[in-house]
Design an enzyme around this catalytic site. Structure first.
Site, PDB file in Angstrom:
ATOM      1  CE  LYS A 120      -3.598   1.905   2.916  1.00 58.03           C
ATOM      2  NZ  LYS A 120      -4.257   2.505   1.914  1.00 58.03           N
ATOM      3  CE  LYS A 227     -11.915  -5.149  -3.612  1.00 62.93           C
ATOM      4  NZ  LYS A 227     -11.490  -3.875  -4.439  1.00 62.93           N
TER       5      LYS A 227
END
Ligand code: MG
Length: 317
Positions: A120, A227
């Protein structure tokens, strides 16, 4: 949700969107389902589609499980003649925390056997993070890969600075450099995808079926972070991505074992190029029986089929 036919065949789906994943809330999903009542026919399901992709998706998943069970019962000999999907295990990407903490974590994950990592970024000064990226890359053995996820935190200038630096480094992709709400984001992302060699991946820009169709229509050359739990009719959307030979990374929306089983079934049935799964997220729950598969560098069909949605359902109700 649990769907049960008159003959007692059951299937399970999960509609539990978390804040920030899409525009829906779990409360809205619950209210829609309560209003729909206990008997859901295809007409009701279609009406729910416009209200919630998560609810519609959960019904589709539960139905598909019911159909699978019914087919198995009616034609038990058929199983042997069908070509099973490749049983070779899939790689799972390990998540690394933002900042310097990633350095210690990558060593731990390497030791466990992980070779694909997602770090991240976009949480600290660009220059500092670029130095850290090189420190991280220096720790990776050859063949290991690093993905960066900016979660839409950069502006145009920062994005270009990062992509210039990534150009001659083994970065698998850079995920969502710009926020989808930024004015002109779609055009800018499309331009960047042409201008730099490191592939870009869309994540927050893909929160439902409409987004998938829009980016397919634009001929997006980068990666689609998919997703399945957020796509409404996931089977339909994934078939469209496959037909377009899209580059896809399947990813978790932080589901329980119910949603995880459904989402991972889609992922493991993908016949296109395999990219490490973005499902290195469990354990998530205080009570481990709600979790998806065990956190490991590889995942096989058996790990997914071992999940027991009925047990999760019974524990929750
Ligand atoms: Mg992401």
């Amino acid at each position: 949700m649990q769907l049960q036919t008159g003959e007692g065949v059951r299937g399970y789906g999960e509609a539990a969107p978390l804040p920030g994943f899409n525009r829906e809330t779990a409360e809205d999903c619950l209210a829609l389902l309560q209003a729909a009542g206990r008997e859901i026919d295809p007409g009701t399901a279609n009406e729910l589609r416009s209200g919630s992709e998560c609810v519609y998706g959960a019904i589709q998943e539960a139905w598909s499980e019911v159909r699978l069970q019914v087919d198995k019962k009616s034609t038990p000999a058929d199983g042997a003649t069908k070509t099973p999907p490749s049983s070779a295990p899939w790689q799972v990407a390990a998540l690394l925390p933002a900042g310097k903490a990633a350095l210690a974590e990558v060593d731990v994950r390497l030791e466990l056997g992980f070779r694909v990592f997602k770090w991240k970024v976009g949480v600290a000064d660009v220059a500092d993070e670029l130095v850290l990226m090189d420190d991280l890359l220096a720790r990776l053995p050859s063949g290991a890969r690093l993905r960066l996820d900016a979660n839409g935190a950069w502006d145009r200038r920062k994005t270009e600075r990062w992509l210039e630096r990534c150009a001659d480094r083994p970065i698998e992709h850079v995920e969502q450099p710009l926020a989808p709400e930024m004015r002109g984001a779609d055009d800018f992302l499309s331009g960047l995808a042409q201008d730099y060699p490191t592939p870009l991946a869309l994540d927050e820009s893909l929160v439902g079926a409409d987004d998938v169709l829009r980016w397919l229509g634009r001929g997006w050359p980068g990666v689609y972070v998919v997703k399945p739990s957020l796509l409404g009719d996931a089977a339909e959307m994934i078939a469209r991505l496959a037909a377009a030979r899209a580059r896809v990374v399947f990813s978790s929306a932080l589901e329980t074992g119910v949603g995880a089983r459904n989402a991972l079934r889609h992922a493991l049935a993908w016949t296109g190029e395999r990219r490490a799964l973005g499902f290195g997220v469990w354990p998530l729950f205080a009570d481990s029986q709600f979790d998806g598969p065990f956190h490991a560098p590889f995942l096989k069909t058996a790990d997914v089929e071992r999940l027991n949605p009925e047990a999760v359902w019974n524990a929750l109700t």
